[in-house]
Design a protein around this motif. Structure first.
Motif, PDB file in Angstrom:
ATOM      1  N   ALA A  87      -5.243  -0.949  -5.728  1.00 38.57           N
ATOM      2  CA  ALA A  87      -5.386   0.017  -6.813  1.00 38.57           C
ATOM      3  C   ALA A  87      -4.295   1.084  -6.792  1.00 38.57           C
ATOM      4  O   ALA A  87      -4.322   2.019  -7.593  1.00 38.57           O
ATOM      5  CB  ALA A  87      -6.755   0.683  -6.744  1.00 38.57           C
ATOM      6  N   LEU A  88      -3.330   0.945  -5.860  1.00 36.67           N
ATOM      7  CA  LEU A  88      -2.176   1.859  -5.805  1.00 36.67           C
ATOM      8  C   LEU A  88      -0.886   1.045  -5.905  1.00 36.67           C
ATOM      9  O   LEU A  88       0.092   1.318  -5.212  1.00 36.67           O
ATOM     10  CB  LEU A  88      -2.221   2.694  -4.516  1.00 36.67           C
ATOM     11  CG  LEU A  88      -3.381   3.689  -4.435  1.00 36.67           C
ATOM     12  CD1 LEU A  88      -3.466   4.312  -3.042  1.00 36.67           C
ATOM     13  CD2 LEU A  88      -3.246   4.770  -5.499  1.00 36.67           C
ATOM     14  N   LEU A 165      -6.785   6.977  -5.999  1.00 41.18           N
ATOM     15  CA  LEU A 165      -6.227   8.263  -6.417  1.00 41.18           C
ATOM     16  C   LEU A 165      -5.523   8.909  -5.229  1.00 41.18           C
ATOM     17  O   LEU A 165      -6.127   9.092  -4.168  1.00 41.18           O
ATOM     18  CB  LEU A 165      -7.340   9.202  -6.920  1.00 41.18           C
ATOM     19  CG  LEU A 165      -6.899  10.623  -7.287  1.00 41.18           C
ATOM     20  CD1 LEU A 165      -5.983  10.595  -8.507  1.00 41.18           C
ATOM     21  CD2 LEU A 165      -8.116  11.509  -7.543  1.00 41.18           C
ATOM     22  N   VAL A 166      -4.237   9.241  -5.405  1.00 36.73           N
ATOM     23  CA  VAL A 166      -3.490   9.935  -4.363  1.00 36.73           C
ATOM     24  C   VAL A 166      -3.621  11.436  -4.578  1.00 36.73           C
ATOM     25  O   VAL A 166      -3.409  11.940  -5.688  1.00 36.73           O
ATOM     26  CB  VAL A 166      -2.000   9.523  -4.382  1.00 36.73           C
ATOM     27  CG1 VAL A 166      -1.205  10.332  -3.364  1.00 36.73           C
ATOM     28  CG2 VAL A 166      -1.873   8.033  -4.083  1.00 36.73           C
ATOM     29  N   GLU A 167      -3.990  12.131  -3.507  1.00 39.28           N
ATOM     30  CA  GLU A 167      -4.142  13.579  -3.571  1.00 39.28           C
ATOM     31  C   GLU A 167      -3.149  14.233  -2.612  1.00 39.28           C
ATOM     32  O   GLU A 167      -2.770  13.652  -1.589  1.00 39.28           O
ATOM     33  CB  GLU A 167      -5.567  13.977  -3.199  1.00 39.28           C
ATOM     34  CG  GLU A 167      -6.608  13.388  -4.147  1.00 39.28           C
ATOM     35  CD  GLU A 167      -8.028  13.705  -3.710  1.00 39.28           C
ATOM     36  OE1 GLU A 167      -8.593  14.683  -4.230  1.00 39.28           O
ATOM     37  OE2 GLU A 167      -8.553  12.972  -2.848  1.00 39.28           O
ATOM     38  N   THR A 236       5.476   3.085  -7.556  1.00 37.24           N
ATOM     39  CA  THR A 236       4.946   3.307  -8.909  1.00 37.24           C
ATOM     40  C   THR A 236       4.126   4.594  -8.951  1.00 37.24           C
ATOM     41  O   THR A 236       4.198   5.360  -9.921  1.00 37.24           O
ATOM     42  CB  THR A 236       4.073   2.113  -9.329  1.00 37.24           C
ATOM     43  OG1 THR A 236       4.796   0.899  -9.136  1.00 37.24           O
ATOM     44  CG2 THR A 236       3.658   2.221 -10.785  1.00 37.24           C
ATOM     45  N   VAL A 237       3.340   4.830  -7.913  1.00 32.71           N
ATOM     46  CA  VAL A 237       2.539   6.059  -7.844  1.00 32.71           C
ATOM     47  C   VAL A 237       3.431   7.283  -7.955  1.00 32.71           C
ATOM     48  O   VAL A 237       3.161   8.207  -8.741  1.00 32.71           O
ATOM     49  CB  VAL A 237       1.735   6.102  -6.525  1.00 32.71           C
ATOM     50  CG1 VAL A 237       1.118   7.486  -6.310  1.00 32.71           C
ATOM     51  CG2 VAL A 237       0.657   5.032  -6.517  1.00 32.71           C
ATOM     52  N   GLU A 238       4.512   7.302  -7.172  1.00 36.47           N
ATOM     53  CA  GLU A 238       5.414   8.458  -7.194  1.00 36.47           C
ATOM     54  C   GLU A 238       6.074   8.623  -8.564  1.00 36.47           C
ATOM     55  O   GLU A 238       6.195   9.732  -9.084  1.00 36.47           O
ATOM     56  CB  GLU A 238       6.483   8.283  -6.112  1.00 36.47           C
ATOM     57  CG  GLU A 238       7.549   9.359  -6.122  1.00 36.47           C
ATOM     58  CD  GLU A 238       8.919   8.775  -5.920  1.00 36.47           C
ATOM     59  OE1 GLU A 238       9.667   8.626  -6.907  1.00 36.47           O
ATOM     60  OE2 GLU A 238       9.262   8.448  -4.759  1.00 36.47           O
ATOM     61  N   PHE A 239       6.520   7.510  -9.164  1.00 35.84           N
ATOM     62  CA  PHE A 239       7.157   7.594 -10.487  1.00 35.84           C
ATOM     63  C   PHE A 239       6.212   8.251 -11.493  1.00 35.84           C
ATOM     64  O   PHE A 239       6.585   9.174 -12.216  1.00 35.84           O
ATOM     65  CB  PHE A 239       7.584   6.209 -10.970  1.00 35.84           C
ATOM     66  CG  PHE A 239       8.428   6.237 -12.219  1.00 35.84           C
ATOM     67  CD1 PHE A 239       9.802   6.225 -12.121  1.00 35.84           C
ATOM     68  CD2 PHE A 239       7.846   6.289 -13.475  1.00 35.84           C
ATOM     69  CE1 PHE A 239      10.602   6.267 -13.263  1.00 35.84           C
ATOM     70  CE2 PHE A 239       8.615   6.337 -14.622  1.00 35.84           C
ATOM     71  CZ  PHE A 239      10.003   6.322 -14.517  1.00 35.84           C
ATOM     72  N   HIS A 240       4.961   7.778 -11.518  1.00 38.82           N
ATOM     73  CA  HIS A 240       3.990   8.349 -12.464  1.00 38.82           C
ATOM     74  C   HIS A 240       3.672   9.801 -12.122  1.00 38.82           C
ATOM     75  O   HIS A 240       3.466  10.633 -13.023  1.00 38.82           O
ATOM     76  CB  HIS A 240       2.703   7.520 -12.454  1.00 38.82           C
ATOM     77  CG  HIS A 240       2.865   6.159 -13.042  1.00 38.82           C
ATOM     78  ND1 HIS A 240       3.764   5.869 -14.033  1.00 38.82           N
ATOM     79  CD2 HIS A 240       2.213   4.989 -12.771  1.00 38.82           C
ATOM     80  CE1 HIS A 240       3.678   4.593 -14.354  1.00 38.82           C
ATOM     81  NE2 HIS A 240       2.745   4.029 -13.603  1.00 38.82           N
ATOM     82  N   GLU A 241       3.614  10.139 -10.841  1.00 35.09           N
ATOM     83  CA  GLU A 241       3.311  11.510 -10.437  1.00 35.09           C
ATOM     84  C   GLU A 241       4.406  12.471 -10.903  1.00 35.09           C
ATOM     85  O   GLU A 241       4.124  13.554 -11.424  1.00 35.09           O
ATOM     86  CB  GLU A 241       3.148  11.584  -8.920  1.00 35.09           C
ATOM     87  CG  GLU A 241       2.797  12.957  -8.377  1.00 35.09           C
ATOM     88  CD  GLU A 241       1.402  13.432  -8.755  1.00 35.09           C
ATOM     89  OE1 GLU A 241       1.171  14.665  -8.719  1.00 35.09           O
ATOM     90  OE2 GLU A 241       0.554  12.578  -9.091  1.00 35.09           O
TER      91      GLU A 241
END
Length: 477
Positions: A87-88, A165-167, A236-241
């Motif tokens: 999911a990440l 979800l990354v916090e 991808t997580v970092e790009f969206h963040e």
């Protein structure tokens, strides 16, 4: 002062200054006086305190590694080979790497194992991006490597409490304090009596650092004349963040902060604005990297494990981006990493012509040197450091030996590395590291990994055993 001469080598990979490229010199000689090369060519007739017979050997420049994590990655072998958070976007950064980390007493053996693997695969200059640890300077000096210490610091820790979800837990003051501690350590490295240690300023990741920390660290690196590196465009997580926070791609946001340039390195730089998975509207990142002179540290192996790849090495090179190579994960085998660079680039481009072995070897030598702001490593030429590798071209896996660099990269790898000199000193001889006890450190690390597996559930939001997300290949009978 002593002069060592490698005489009548089967091949010397010398440097053609007129054309700014490596060149094969069959039957060549290399002479160095202590830590500096004084002759590369044929027919050396000067004095020699030691003569090394070069028949059956290729002499090549030591490889330059601009991105590695020796203090943690060796422990992950067997843990993270097939693990990524579904999911990440299949990254392992946020859910698993925060759990599977070495205890403090295991760090030194992680480092010994990684340094040994790097030496055995022909690396002579290493960028060590670690969190500061007590044994760092001593181990770096003992290894015999030329090491650019790059103590990482950040304003926030990342993690997930649910797997999707990354916090971020922010502590700006702690980030500023950690930066000062990193700079103090860099000062010690630069003053080290070995003369082989230097520094790099490294805010850890683009999404864990405040704009002020990024700008201030870059300004400090410029003031000191040091290279600067940050992990960016790596998931991808970092790009969206970053696009959510700033409305800009990671590369564009760094440009807006004024921190791109020829002394800056982007660690990974995969998720540009035109990367298919990103789905962003602009198409500017590649030209920004090229126009600013920013280098990219390319480390494909760790991403290949997750089904992720740069698109593609050759495209970046043709755009004018300087690329250096690194070993972001285990094994710390630079020659295997180079092979992966070539194969994944051709796969992503759907063409064998997207890069040549010349491009690849340049990235692992002079491209890395350029990123580190050096012109005295990564090539064999008078006045350069005596950092060189002797490859056994009689090894069966080097045969046929029509093109020895290709045979080394695509077939033999570290198996054919016989001798390594750094600063004129032998650090590998007969295929064995002579500065560190690789075998003993590896055995101790195995014990440390068992302790990590026992502790891991207490660090996990779901209290899972490691076998729940990283099962063994076969069940235990």
């Amino acid at each position: 002062m002593t002069i060592t001469v490698i005489k009548n080598a089967s091949f010397v990979v010398g440097w053609d200054a007129d054309h700014s490229r490596h060149t094969y010199i069959p039957g060549g000689d290399v002479a160095f006086e202590d830590g500096e090369i004084i002759f590369v060519g044929r027919g050396y007739e000067g004095p020699a305190d030691e003569t090394v017979h070069g028949a059956g050997r290729m002499v090549m420049p030591g490889l330059v590694n601009i991105h590695s994590h020796p203090s943690s990655e060796p422990l992950n072998k067997g843990f993270l080979d097939e693990t990524g958070s579904p999911a990440l976007y299949n990254s392992s950064l946020y859910e698993y790497m925060t759990i599977l980390r070495p205890e403090p007493e295991a760090v030194a053996d992680c480092v010994r194992v990684a340094y040994s693997e790097l030496l055995l695969s022909g690396v002579t200059t290493l960028t060590d991006m670690s969190v500061s640890h007590p044994d760092w300077l001593d181990l770096a000096a003992q290894s015999g490597l030329r090491i650019c210490l790059s103590p990482m610091f950040r304003s926030a820790a990342w993690g997930t409490r649910n797997g999707h979800l990354v916090e971020y837990q922010w502590d700006e003051k702690a980030g500023e304090k950690a930066m000062q501690q990193a700079l103090d350590l860099i000062d010690k490295a630069e003053a080290h009596p070995s003369g082989r240690l230097s520094g790099m300023v490294s805010p850890s990741q683009i999404d864990t650092c405040t704009p002020d920390l990024i700008r201030e660290s870059h300004a400090e690196a410029k003031r000191r004349g040091l290279p600067w590196q940050i992990h960016a465009a790596q998931s991808t997580v970092e790009f969206h963040e970053i696009t959510r926070r700033h409305g800009l791609s990671p590369v564009q946001w760094l440009e807006s902060l004024g921190v791109l340039g020829n002394s800056s390195i982007i660690g990974h730089g995969i998720f540009l604005d035109d990367y298919p998975r990103a789905g962003w509207h602009s198409r500017d990142d590649l030209s920004i990297l090229a126009e600013t002179g920013t280098s990219v540290a390319h480390c494909p192996t760790v991403f290949l494990r997750r089904g992720i790849a740069m698109k593609d090495f050759g495209r970046y090179r043709r755009a004018g981006v300087n690329i250096g190579l690194g070993t972001d994960t285990y094994p710390h085998n630079m020659l295997e990493e180079m092979r992966h660079v070539a194969y994944v680039a051709r796969l992503m481009a759907e063409s064998p012509r997207t890069l040549t072995t010349t491009d690849l070897f340049e990235a692992a030598t002079v491209g890395g040197a350029r990123a580190l702001l050096r012109d005295d490593i990564g090539r064999l030429a008078p006045g350069c450091k005596a950092d060189l590798v002797l490859v056994d071209v009689t090894h069966p896996m080097m045969q046929p030996v029509r093109d020895p660099v290709r045979s080394l990269i695509y077939a033999a790898a570290e198996r054919a590395v016989d001798t390594v000199f750094v600063d004129g000193r032998r650090v590998v001889e007969g295929g064995r590291v002579v500065t560190l006890d690789y075998e003993e450190a590896a055995l101790r690390l195995s014990e440390a990994q068992r302790r990590t597996e026992e502790i891991a559930p207490s660090r996990d939001y779901a209290n899972r055993p490691v076998s729940a997300y990283s099962p063994l290949t076969f069940p235990l009978a």
